[in-house]
Scaffold this motif. Structure first.
Motif, PDB file in Angstrom:
ATOM      1  N   PRO A 155      13.753  -8.549   3.148  1.00 21.79           N
ATOM      2  CA  PRO A 155      15.180  -8.325   3.438  1.00 21.79           C
ATOM      3  C   PRO A 155      15.752  -9.365   4.403  1.00 21.79           C
ATOM      4  O   PRO A 155      16.896  -9.804   4.228  1.00 21.79           O
ATOM      5  N   ALA A 156      14.972  -9.776   5.407  1.00 26.01           N
ATOM      6  CA  ALA A 156      15.462 -10.791   6.357  1.00 26.01           C
ATOM      7  C   ALA A 156      15.752 -12.106   5.643  1.00 26.01           C
ATOM      8  O   ALA A 156      16.771 -12.760   5.913  1.00 26.01           O
ATOM      9  N   GLN A 157      14.875 -12.486   4.713  1.00 25.92           N
ATOM     10  CA  GLN A 157      15.116 -13.729   3.970  1.00 25.92           C
ATOM     11  C   GLN A 157      16.380 -13.630   3.115  1.00 25.92           C
ATOM     12  O   GLN A 157      17.122 -14.604   2.983  1.00 25.92           O
ATOM     13  N   VAL A 158      16.636 -12.455   2.542  1.00 24.07           N
ATOM     14  CA  VAL A 158      17.856 -12.254   1.751  1.00 24.07           C
ATOM     15  C   VAL A 158      19.092 -12.441   2.630  1.00 24.07           C
ATOM     16  O   VAL A 158      20.052 -13.126   2.244  1.00 24.07           O
ATOM     17  N   VAL A 159      19.087 -11.846   3.821  1.00 21.84           N
ATOM     18  CA  VAL A 159      20.252 -11.955   4.709  1.00 21.84           C
ATOM     19  C   VAL A 159      20.449 -13.404   5.160  1.00 21.84           C
ATOM     20  O   VAL A 159      21.583 -13.913   5.188  1.00 21.84           O
ATOM     21  N   LEU A 160      19.368 -14.093   5.490  1.00 25.15           N
ATOM     22  CA  LEU A 160      19.490 -15.499   5.890  1.00 25.15           C
ATOM     23  C   LEU A 160      20.028 -16.344   4.740  1.00 25.15           C
ATOM     24  O   LEU A 160      20.866 -17.227   4.935  1.00 25.15           O
ATOM     25  N   ARG A 161      19.557 -16.060   3.523  1.00 24.03           N
ATOM     26  CA  ARG A 161      20.027 -16.791   2.340  1.00 24.03           C
ATOM     27  C   ARG A 161      21.531 -16.550   2.121  1.00 24.03           C
ATOM     28  O   ARG A 161      22.280 -17.469   1.773  1.00 24.03           O
ATOM     29  N   VAL A 189      13.502 -20.197   3.087  1.00 22.58           N
ATOM     30  CA  VAL A 189      14.656 -19.649   2.354  1.00 22.58           C
ATOM     31  C   VAL A 189      15.383 -20.742   1.578  1.00 22.58           C
ATOM     32  O   VAL A 189      16.520 -20.537   1.125  1.00 22.58           O
ATOM     33  N   PHE A 190      14.733 -21.880   1.427  1.00 23.43           N
ATOM     34  CA  PHE A 190      15.346 -23.016   0.734  1.00 23.43           C
ATOM     35  C   PHE A 190      14.618 -23.266  -0.585  1.00 23.43           C
ATOM     36  O   PHE A 190      13.563 -22.720  -0.838  1.00 23.43           O
ATOM     37  N   GLY A 191      15.185 -24.119  -1.378  1.00 21.10           N
ATOM     38  CA  GLY A 191      14.548 -24.441  -2.660  1.00 21.10           C
ATOM     39  C   GLY A 191      15.262 -23.765  -3.813  1.00 21.10           C
ATOM     40  O   GLY A 191      15.881 -22.707  -3.655  1.00 21.10           O
ATOM     41  N   PRO A 192      15.170 -24.351  -5.007  1.00 24.85           N
ATOM     42  CA  PRO A 192      15.933 -23.880  -6.165  1.00 24.85           C
ATOM     43  C   PRO A 192      15.526 -22.498  -6.659  1.00 24.85           C
ATOM     44  O   PRO A 192      16.291 -21.827  -7.345  1.00 24.85           O
ATOM     45  N   GLY A 193      14.326 -22.048  -6.297  1.00 28.41           N
ATOM     46  CA  GLY A 193      13.849 -20.761  -6.804  1.00 28.41           C
ATOM     47  C   GLY A 193      14.472 -19.545  -6.136  1.00 28.41           C
ATOM     48  O   GLY A 193      14.295 -18.426  -6.605  1.00 28.41           O
ATOM     49  N   PHE A 194      15.202 -19.745  -5.029  1.00 30.51           N
ATOM     50  CA  PHE A 194      15.742 -18.601  -4.285  1.00 30.51           C
ATOM     51  C   PHE A 194      17.225 -18.824  -4.020  1.00 30.51           C
ATOM     52  O   PHE A 194      17.612 -19.453  -3.040  1.00 30.51           O
ATOM     53  N   VAL A 195      18.041 -18.324  -4.923  1.00 26.93           N
ATOM     54  CA  VAL A 195      19.496 -18.421  -4.794  1.00 26.93           C
ATOM     55  C   VAL A 195      20.075 -17.058  -5.143  1.00 26.93           C
ATOM     56  O   VAL A 195      19.712 -16.469  -6.159  1.00 26.93           O
ATOM     57  N   LEU A 196      20.958 -16.534  -4.309  1.00 27.88           N
ATOM     58  CA  LEU A 196      21.609 -15.263  -4.605  1.00 27.88           C
ATOM     59  C   LEU A 196      22.717 -15.489  -5.633  1.00 27.88           C
ATOM     60  O   LEU A 196      23.484 -16.453  -5.533  1.00 27.88           O
ATOM     61  N   SER A 197      22.805 -14.596  -6.596  1.00 28.19           N
ATOM     62  CA  SER A 197      23.862 -14.685  -7.612  1.00 28.19           C
ATOM     63  C   SER A 197      25.202 -14.279  -6.992  1.00 28.19           C
ATOM     64  O   SER A 197      25.261 -13.707  -5.893  1.00 28.19           O
ATOM     65  N   ASP A 198      26.290 -14.551  -7.724  1.00 28.71           N
ATOM     66  CA  ASP A 198      27.621 -14.141  -7.253  1.00 28.71           C
ATOM     67  C   ASP A 198      27.677 -12.624  -7.050  1.00 28.71           C
ATOM     68  O   ASP A 198      28.266 -12.143  -6.078  1.00 28.71           O
ATOM     69  N   ASP A 199      27.066 -11.880  -7.957  1.00 31.42           N
ATOM     70  CA  ASP A 199      27.053 -10.415  -7.829  1.00 31.42           C
ATOM     71  C   ASP A 199      26.291  -9.981  -6.575  1.00 31.42           C
ATOM     72  O   ASP A 199      26.708  -9.049  -5.878  1.00 31.42           O
ATOM     73  N   ALA A 221      21.142  -2.012  -0.683  1.00 33.81           N
ATOM     74  CA  ALA A 221      21.602  -3.184  -1.449  1.00 33.81           C
ATOM     75  C   ALA A 221      20.760  -4.410  -1.119  1.00 33.81           C
ATOM     76  O   ALA A 221      20.369  -5.178  -2.017  1.00 33.81           O
ATOM     77  N   ILE A 222      20.457  -4.590   0.169  1.00 32.96           N
ATOM     78  CA  ILE A 222      19.641  -5.740   0.587  1.00 32.96           C
ATOM     79  C   ILE A 222      18.206  -5.566   0.106  1.00 32.96           C
ATOM     80  O   ILE A 222      17.568  -6.518  -0.387  1.00 32.96           O
ATOM     81  N   ALA A 223      17.678  -4.348   0.217  1.00 28.88           N
ATOM     82  CA  ALA A 223      16.312  -4.076  -0.251  1.00 28.88           C
ATOM     83  C   ALA A 223      16.175  -4.350  -1.748  1.00 28.88           C
ATOM     84  O   ALA A 223      15.155  -4.904  -2.197  1.00 28.88           O
ATOM     85  N   ALA A 224      17.192  -3.987  -2.527  1.00 27.41           N
ATOM     86  CA  ALA A 224      17.144  -4.203  -3.976  1.00 27.41           C
ATOM     87  C   ALA A 224      17.127  -5.695  -4.312  1.00 27.41           C
ATOM     88  O   ALA A 224      16.374  -6.146  -5.191  1.00 27.41           O
ATOM     89  N   ILE A 225      17.952  -6.470  -3.608  1.00 26.75           N
ATOM     90  CA  ILE A 225      17.977  -7.923  -3.832  1.00 26.75           C
ATOM     91  C   ILE A 225      16.626  -8.533  -3.453  1.00 26.75           C
ATOM     92  O   ILE A 225      16.077  -9.378  -4.171  1.00 26.75           O
ATOM     93  N   ALA A 226      16.067  -8.078  -2.329  1.00 30.36           N
ATOM     94  CA  ALA A 226      14.769  -8.585  -1.869  1.00 30.36           C
ATOM     95  C   ALA A 226      13.686  -8.328  -2.919  1.00 30.36           C
ATOM     96  O   ALA A 226      12.875  -9.211  -3.236  1.00 30.36           O
ATOM     97  N   ALA A 227      13.686  -7.114  -3.472  1.00 32.30           N
ATOM     98  CA  ALA A 227      12.690  -6.761  -4.486  1.00 32.30           C
ATOM     99  C   ALA A 227      12.832  -7.649  -5.721  1.00 32.30           C
ATOM    100  O   ALA A 227      11.832  -8.093  -6.301  1.00 32.30           O
ATOM    101  N   ARG A 228      14.073  -7.924  -6.126  1.00 34.20           N
ATOM    102  CA  ARG A 228      14.310  -8.763  -7.307  1.00 34.20           C
ATOM    103  C   ARG A 228      13.776 -10.170  -7.129  1.00 34.20           C
ATOM    104  O   ARG A 228      13.281 -10.788  -8.059  1.00 34.20           O
ATOM    105  N   HIS A 229      13.909 -10.694  -5.913  1.00 29.28           N
ATOM    106  CA  HIS A 229      13.520 -12.089  -5.660  1.00 29.28           C
ATOM    107  C   HIS A 229      12.099 -12.229  -5.103  1.00 29.28           C
ATOM    108  O   HIS A 229      11.628 -13.359  -4.922  1.00 29.28           O
ATOM    109  N   GLY A 230      11.455 -11.102  -4.800  1.00 28.19           N
ATOM    110  CA  GLY A 230      10.135 -11.196  -4.174  1.00 28.19           C
ATOM    111  C   GLY A 230      10.192 -11.791  -2.778  1.00 28.19           C
ATOM    112  O   GLY A 230       9.294 -12.517  -2.353  1.00 28.19           O
ATOM    113  N   LYS A 231      11.265 -11.477  -2.072  1.00 29.73           N
ATOM    114  CA  LYS A 231      11.465 -11.979  -0.706  1.00 29.73           C
ATOM    115  C   LYS A 231      11.652 -10.795   0.227  1.00 29.73           C
ATOM    116  O   LYS A 231      11.844  -9.654  -0.209  1.00 29.73           O
TER     117      LYS A 231
END
Length: 276
Positions: free
Chosen positions: A213-219, A244-254, A201-211
């Motif tokens: 996995p660690a950045q996804v968890v911190l976000r 991990v800041f800035g408007p371009g990197f925000v996790l959706s509710d899903d 699940a984390i790997a999939a989110i990371a791939a979507r955002h181009g970030k």
């Protein structure tokens, strides 16, 4: 100046929402690691007496040229020094090693319930706050029962409880208690020492955002409102963790819900109810 947002604590002090941890970093390596972190934009550094690297942190701060008022320095009282008088002595030792005249946050490192000294210890920390040598008082690894006892015995509400917290150990009951008393949740081991980074699940989110996995968890932590203190001694990773800041990197509710579903009660560190 740092671009990291701040969280306002219950005494009005502001803490950067992302800081730099130095657990298990040898003292001589700590100076270099903290220097890299300050250069990358970190302004909050988290150490502890038991880490044996307060002096290394102090050297880096002194050499950095960053004004003291821009820095947020946390250290912690070790278990063997709990008790009123010994807390005051241990704090003096920590302050001398750091080379500072005050710390921004002082934490009781563990409740060690069998010692039954954390209430007396908290009274000493109240004295340090009244003297202006500790800007903000908090605790670490306190479970709900330990926190409630402290709240019942003192008018000083801890500003922070620093706990093991990551997608595999989400501590919902504790976070709800924190919210009820305006205690900020600060996460140590925010990446579960890497144990959650390979999760699909984390790997999939990371791939979507181009970030990473660690950045996804911190976000995820940041969007929950947690303060987080990732540790690294690698300059590239130190820079990545703060990116991990800035408007371009925000996790959706899903995406937030998919990370929330990963809780499995996994502790990478000791159990606060039994560590004494």
């Amino acid at each position: 100046m740092s671009h990291v947002p701040t969280v306002t604590l219950n005494n009005g002090t502001e803490i950067p929402q992302l800081g730099f941890g130095v657990f298990q970093v040898p003292d001589d390596e700590t100076t270099t690691a903290v220097a890299h972190a300050l250069e990358a934009g970190y302004r909050s550094v988290d150490t502890a007496a038991i880490y044996g690297n307060e002096a290394g942190v102090g050297r880096a701060l002194a050499a950095s040229g960053v004004p003291r008022e821009e820095l947020f320095v946390t250290t912690k009282l070790w278990n063997a020094d709990q008790g009123y008088d010994s807390t005051l002595r241990a704090f003096d030792d920590s302050l001398a090693k750091l080379g500072l005249d005050h710390v921004d946050l002082y934490l009781i490192h563990w409740p060690t319930p069998a010692r039954d000294l954390y209430v007396d210890t908290w009274k000493a920390i109240e004295t340090l706050v009244a003297d202006g040598r500790v800007r903000t008082a908090g605790v670490s690894n306190f479970r709900p029962a330990h926190l409630r006892r402290l709240l019942d015995s003192s008018d000083l509400v801890p500003a922070v409880n620093q706990i093991e917290l990551h997608p595999a150990l989400q501590q919902r009951e504790l976070r709800e208690l924190h919210a009820e008393h305006a205690i900020v949740t600060e996460a140590w081991s925010p990446l579960a020492q890497g144990a959650v980074l390979a999760d699909p699940a984390i790997a999939a989110i990371a791939a979507r955002h181009g970030k990473s996995p660690a950045q996804v968890v911190l976000r995820w932590h940041l969007q929950l409102g947690n303060v987080v203190i990732p540790k690294s001694v690698t300059p590239g990773r130190i820079r990545e963790n703060i990116d991990v800041f800035g408007p371009g990197f925000v996790l959706s509710d899903d995406e937030m819900r998919s990370v929330a579903a990963l809780d499995r009660g996994l502790r990478t560190g000791p159990d606060p109810d039994t560590l004494n």
